[in-house]
Design an enzyme around this catalytic site. Structure first.
Site, PDB file in Angstrom:
ATOM      1  N   GLY A 245      52.775  31.428  38.373  1.00 13.09           N
ATOM      2  CA  GLY A 245      51.623  30.583  38.104  1.00 13.09           C
ATOM      3  C   GLY A 245      51.713  29.116  38.173  1.00 13.09           C
ATOM      4  O   GLY A 245      50.776  28.492  38.023  1.00 13.09           O
ATOM      5  N   GLU A 279      58.410  35.148  37.958  1.00 11.07           N
ATOM      6  CA  GLU A 279      58.052  35.694  39.245  1.00 11.07           C
ATOM      7  C   GLU A 279      56.967  34.419  40.086  1.00 11.07           C
ATOM      8  O   GLU A 279      56.107  34.532  40.311  1.00 11.07           O
ATOM      9  CB  GLU A 279      56.883  36.790  38.935  1.00 11.07           C
ATOM     10  CG  GLU A 279      57.300  37.892  38.295  1.00 11.07           C
ATOM     11  CD  GLU A 279      56.388  38.929  37.618  1.00 11.07           C
ATOM     12  OE1 GLU A 279      55.241  38.402  37.941  1.00 11.07           O
ATOM     13  OE2 GLU A 279      56.790  39.791  36.954  1.00 11.07           O
ATOM     14  N   PRO A 280      57.646  33.342  40.400  1.00 11.98           N
ATOM     15  CA  PRO A 280      57.035  32.332  41.187  1.00 11.98           C
ATOM     16  C   PRO A 280      56.638  32.395  42.624  1.00 11.98           C
ATOM     17  O   PRO A 280      57.576  33.174  43.382  1.00 11.98           O
ATOM     18  CB  PRO A 280      57.974  31.076  40.953  1.00 11.98           C
ATOM     19  CG  PRO A 280      59.329  31.726  40.866  1.00 11.98           C
ATOM     20  CD  PRO A 280      59.092  32.963  40.106  1.00 11.98           C
ATOM     21  N   ARG A 318      41.892  30.633  52.192  1.00 10.56           N
ATOM     22  CA  ARG A 318      41.767  29.970  50.944  1.00 10.56           C
ATOM     23  C   ARG A 318      40.353  29.141  50.795  1.00 10.56           C
ATOM     24  O   ARG A 318      39.775  29.185  49.884  1.00 10.56           O
ATOM     25  CB  ARG A 318      43.008  29.300  50.465  1.00 10.56           C
ATOM     26  CG  ARG A 318      44.217  30.151  50.626  1.00 10.56           C
ATOM     27  CD  ARG A 318      45.353  29.663  49.985  1.00 10.56           C
ATOM     28  NE  ARG A 318      45.378  29.415  48.380  1.00 10.56           N
ATOM     29  CZ  ARG A 318      44.917  28.032  47.909  1.00 10.56           C
ATOM     30  NH1 ARG A 318      45.019  27.231  48.636  1.00 10.56           N
ATOM     31  NH2 ARG A 318      44.537  28.069  46.873  1.00 10.56           N
ATOM     32  N   TYR A 322      37.934  30.479  47.799  1.00  8.28           N
ATOM     33  CA  TYR A 322      38.045  29.553  46.677  1.00  8.28           C
ATOM     34  C   TYR A 322      37.667  28.220  46.747  1.00  8.28           C
ATOM     35  O   TYR A 322      37.890  27.501  45.970  1.00  8.28           O
ATOM     36  CB  TYR A 322      39.696  29.394  46.316  1.00  8.28           C
ATOM     37  CG  TYR A 322      40.326  30.840  46.367  1.00  8.28           C
ATOM     38  CD1 TYR A 322      40.268  32.065  45.598  1.00  8.28           C
ATOM     39  CD2 TYR A 322      41.688  31.185  47.149  1.00  8.28           C
ATOM     40  CE1 TYR A 322      40.745  33.221  45.648  1.00  8.28           C
ATOM     41  CE2 TYR A 322      42.214  32.036  47.488  1.00  8.28           C
ATOM     42  CZ  TYR A 322      41.821  33.094  46.431  1.00  8.28           C
ATOM     43  OH  TYR A 322      42.767  34.413  46.549  1.00  8.28           O
ATOM     44  N   CYS A 348      32.231  33.842  63.300  1.00 11.77           N
ATOM     45  CA  CYS A 348      30.918  33.967  62.985  1.00 11.77           C
ATOM     46  C   CYS A 348      30.510  34.016  61.796  1.00 11.77           C
ATOM     47  O   CYS A 348      30.043  35.003  61.416  1.00 11.77           O
ATOM     48  CB  CYS A 348      30.127  34.827  64.081  1.00 11.77           C
ATOM     49  SG  CYS A 348      30.691  34.701  65.802  1.00 11.77           S
ATOM     50  N   GLU A 349      30.676  33.074  60.815  1.00  9.26           N
ATOM     51  CA  GLU A 349      30.313  33.190  59.417  1.00  9.26           C
ATOM     52  C   GLU A 349      30.268  31.526  59.019  1.00  9.26           C
ATOM     53  O   GLU A 349      31.217  30.773  59.543  1.00  9.26           O
ATOM     54  CB  GLU A 349      31.369  33.735  58.703  1.00  9.26           C
ATOM     55  CG  GLU A 349      31.876  34.851  58.861  1.00  9.26           C
ATOM     56  CD  GLU A 349      31.433  35.981  57.641  1.00  9.26           C
ATOM     57  OE1 GLU A 349      30.671  35.308  56.720  1.00  9.26           O
ATOM     58  OE2 GLU A 349      31.669  36.874  57.670  1.00  9.26           O
ATOM     59  N   TYR A 376      49.903  32.361  50.038  1.00  7.41           N
ATOM     60  CA  TYR A 376      48.626  32.974  50.253  1.00  7.41           C
ATOM     61  C   TYR A 376      48.163  32.552  51.694  1.00  7.41           C
ATOM     62  O   TYR A 376      46.797  32.324  51.664  1.00  7.41           O
ATOM     63  CB  TYR A 376      47.845  32.749  49.208  1.00  7.41           C
ATOM     64  CG  TYR A 376      48.643  33.264  47.880  1.00  7.41           C
ATOM     65  CD1 TYR A 376      48.753  34.386  47.624  1.00  7.41           C
ATOM     66  CD2 TYR A 376      49.196  32.163  47.140  1.00  7.41           C
ATOM     67  CE1 TYR A 376      49.385  34.775  46.455  1.00  7.41           C
ATOM     68  CE2 TYR A 376      49.791  32.485  46.082  1.00  7.41           C
ATOM     69  CZ  TYR A 376      50.145  34.047  45.553  1.00  7.41           C
ATOM     70  OH  TYR A 376      50.671  34.303  44.629  1.00  7.41           O
TER      71      TYR A 376
HETATM   72  N1  LLP Z   1      53.284  37.797  39.613  1.00  6.61           N
HETATM   73  C1  LLP Z   1      52.085  38.430  39.489  1.00  6.61           C
HETATM   74  C2  LLP Z   1      52.301  39.771  38.818  1.00  6.61           C
HETATM   75  C3  LLP Z   1      51.108  37.783  40.263  1.00  6.61           C
HETATM   76  O1  LLP Z   1      49.981  38.734  40.319  1.00  6.61           O
HETATM   77  C4  LLP Z   1      51.090  36.746  40.978  1.00  6.61           C
HETATM   78  C5  LLP Z   1      50.186  36.174  41.811  1.00  6.61           C
HETATM   79  C6  LLP Z   1      52.478  36.201  40.712  1.00  6.61           C
HETATM   80  C7  LLP Z   1      53.463  36.730  40.155  1.00  6.61           C
HETATM   81  C8  LLP Z   1      52.818  34.763  41.771  1.00  6.61           C
HETATM   82  O2  LLP Z   1      51.857  33.698  41.105  1.00  6.61           O
HETATM   83  P1  LLP Z   1      52.064  32.225  41.722  1.00  6.61           P
HETATM   84  O3  LLP Z   1      53.501  31.861  41.335  1.00  6.61           O
HETATM   85  O4  LLP Z   1      52.102  32.360  43.074  1.00  6.61           O
HETATM   86  O5  LLP Z   1      51.098  31.630  41.042  1.00  6.61           O
HETATM   87  N2  LLP Z   1      45.379  33.900  46.533  1.00  6.61           N
HETATM   88  C9  LLP Z   1      45.306  33.197  45.648  1.00  6.61           C
HETATM   89  C10 LLP Z   1      46.538  33.508  44.750  1.00  6.61           C
HETATM   90  C11 LLP Z   1      46.297  34.753  44.099  1.00  6.61           C
HETATM   91  C12 LLP Z   1      47.537  34.957  43.058  1.00  6.61           C
HETATM   92  C13 LLP Z   1      47.852  36.341  42.822  1.00  6.61           C
HETATM   93  N3  LLP Z   1      48.814  36.815  41.927  1.00  6.61           N
HETATM   94  C14 LLP Z   1      45.283  31.747  46.119  1.00  6.61           C
HETATM   95  O6  LLP Z   1      45.485  31.778  47.260  1.00  6.61           O
HETATM   96  O7  LLP Z   1      45.108  30.768  45.298  1.00  6.61           O
END
Ligand code: LLP
Length: 422
Positions: A245, A279-280, A318, A322, A348-349, A376
């Site tokens: 996160g 879980e980064p 992205r 978003y 084509c969007e 991502y």
């Molecule tokens: N752990 C779990 C259970 C998760 O669902 C996620 C991300 C992470 C760890 C890793 O999170 P991070 O450190 O990357 O923030 N596609 C979106 C982001 C979706 C995140 C989904 N889960 C984007 O491009 O912003």
């Protein structure tokens, strides 16, 4: 303002954009566009920032594979001691191919199937992050049929507002993830009765691109209160998993560094003995890569200037999904007049854009680099409009490794079948 100067290991030399010691225009000449180009130095530094901040404390940093799943990148991280957070058997097989150790894998996700559970139990993963009571029962059955015990943690939904984009906020009651914290005790009591389940920990993940540590620390406080409550019931946990996160800088955001964030986490953990699992994803890979693309046409429509490039929403979703802002720069110094461009792709969007309203000096044929593309990016790519997916390259100093070949037209129809002749 964001630009090449704000991204470590990217620079301009005689007007040309470099990643480490490699000229991006030359990479485009050699490998074609669009392509993702990653810096090993950035990946290593970002991963090491986590390990170093946690030195002296039992910990496991599980890179979230969904952020970037190329096996060469997983291999680079595995070699530095990374564990992995996976959400499918596909990600599991990638980690194993990359040399990741099964005992450092945590398995998240709301819809693990029995066959995925079996495979993960077979290889001996560290833990299943269980997300529902129904999943617990299926896992218990699968483990029991194999005559083994499944290690579990409960993914708790701590009901904190991560203050991020609603699509990537996951820790509120209204989200589909985890079990509401007030039901956690019941869940653990049930798990403790199941002989094929071994209780290991607790986990949460409240959202992504968090630019303030406060919600993460708030979630941790709630987890710690639960840990204490469980201890009173003689349920002892061996790890606490705080999820991922941590945000990154795309524009002018100022998220805490891994060190800042983790020093506050460690302070709260005090002398607790549990292993800290994280879980980064994004904070390790986002700013390691650019998406390199070539300008196909310049077009003016009324007052608007469009730069139509060869990368599209199927390569990088992205911005479309978003409304994400990502820095974009010309790979060469240009003397063309500065104009305000929308950088758009061939799909084509109307939603197919990479950047809007950007001042750029551009000529047809110029290469653009879209920054912060490592997380991502490729993992969310598709073949929409029957476009082949991009190549991926990993730069290490003056070396450039092709870590994924560009898809071919033959790849596009692989596995498809024509009907029998009439
Ligand atoms: N752990 C779990 C259970 C998760 O669902 C996620 C991300 C992470 C760890 C890793 O999170 P991070 O450190 O990357 O923030 N596609 C979106 C982001 C979706 C995140 C989904 N889960 C984007 O491009 O912003």
């Amino acid at each position: 303002m964001s630009g090449v100067d704000s991204f470590a290991h990217f620079s301009r030399q005689q007007g040309e954009l470099f990643i480490e010691q490699r000229n991006l225009n030359q990479i485009a000449d050699q490998y074609g566009t669009p392509c993702y180009v990653y810096s090993s130095a950035v990946l290593k530094e970002n991963f090491d920032a986590y390990s170093q901040a946690l030195q002296g404390r039992e910990h496991l940093v599980c890179f979230a594979v969904k952020a970037c799943s190329n096996i060469a990148i997983l291999q680079l991280l595995a070699r530095r001691g990374a564990g992995f957070d996976i959400v499918s058997v596909g990600e599991l097989e990638r980690v194993l191919l990359a040399g990741g150790q099964p005992e450092k894998i945590v398995f998240s996700g709301v819809a693990k199937t029995a066959s995925e559970m079996r495979r993960a139990l077979e290889v001996g993963i560290h833990c299943f992050n269980v997300e529902s009571a129904a999943e617990l029962e299926v896992l218990a059955d699968v483990a029991s049929s194999m005559g083994i015990r499944a290690p579990i943690s409960l993914r708790v939904n701590p009901d904190v507002d991560a203050g991020t984009h609603p699509y990537i906020s996951t820790g509120l009651k209204e989200n589909k993830f985890g079990i509401a914290i007030e039901h956690a005790l019941d869940f653990y009591q049930r798990a403790a009765q199941l002989p094929s389940i071994a209780i290991k920990g607790v986990d949460c993940h409240i959202g992504s691109q968090l630019t303030d540590a406060a919600p993460l620390l708030d979630a941790l406080d709630r987890l710690l209160a639960l840990v204490d409550q469980l201890e009173e019931q003689a349920i002892t946990l061996s790890h606490i998993d705080l999820g991922g996160g941590l945000g990154v800088r795309y524009f002018d955001e100022q998220p805490p560094t891994a060190d800042d964030y983790l020093s506050q986490v460690l302070q709260r953990l005090g002398d607790r003995t549990q292993c800290l699992v994280l879980e980064p994803g994004r904070s390790i890979v986002a700013n390691s890569a650019v998406l390199l693309t070539e300008t196909i046409y310049l077009k003016q429509s009324g007052e608007k200037h469009f730069a139509i490039v060869d990368a599209a929403m199927n390569d990088m979703l992205r911005p479309s999904l978003y409304q994400a802002w990502m820095a974009v720069e010309n790979c060469s110094a240009s003397t063309a007049p500065e104009k305000t461009y929308d950088v758009v792709g061939p799909v084509c969007e109307t939603g197919d854009w990479l950047a809007k309203g950007r001042p750029l000096r551009l000529a047809t044929g110029d290469r653009l680099a879209l920054f912060s593309a490592g997380a991502y990016g490729f993992t969310m790519a598709s073949n929409y409009n029957s476009r082949t997916r991009a190549a991926e390259l990993l730069v290490d100093g003056d070396q450039c490794h092709l870590i994924r070949e560009r898809e071919t037209l033959a790849d596009l129809t692989r596995g498809e079948h024509l009907l029998n002749p009439e």
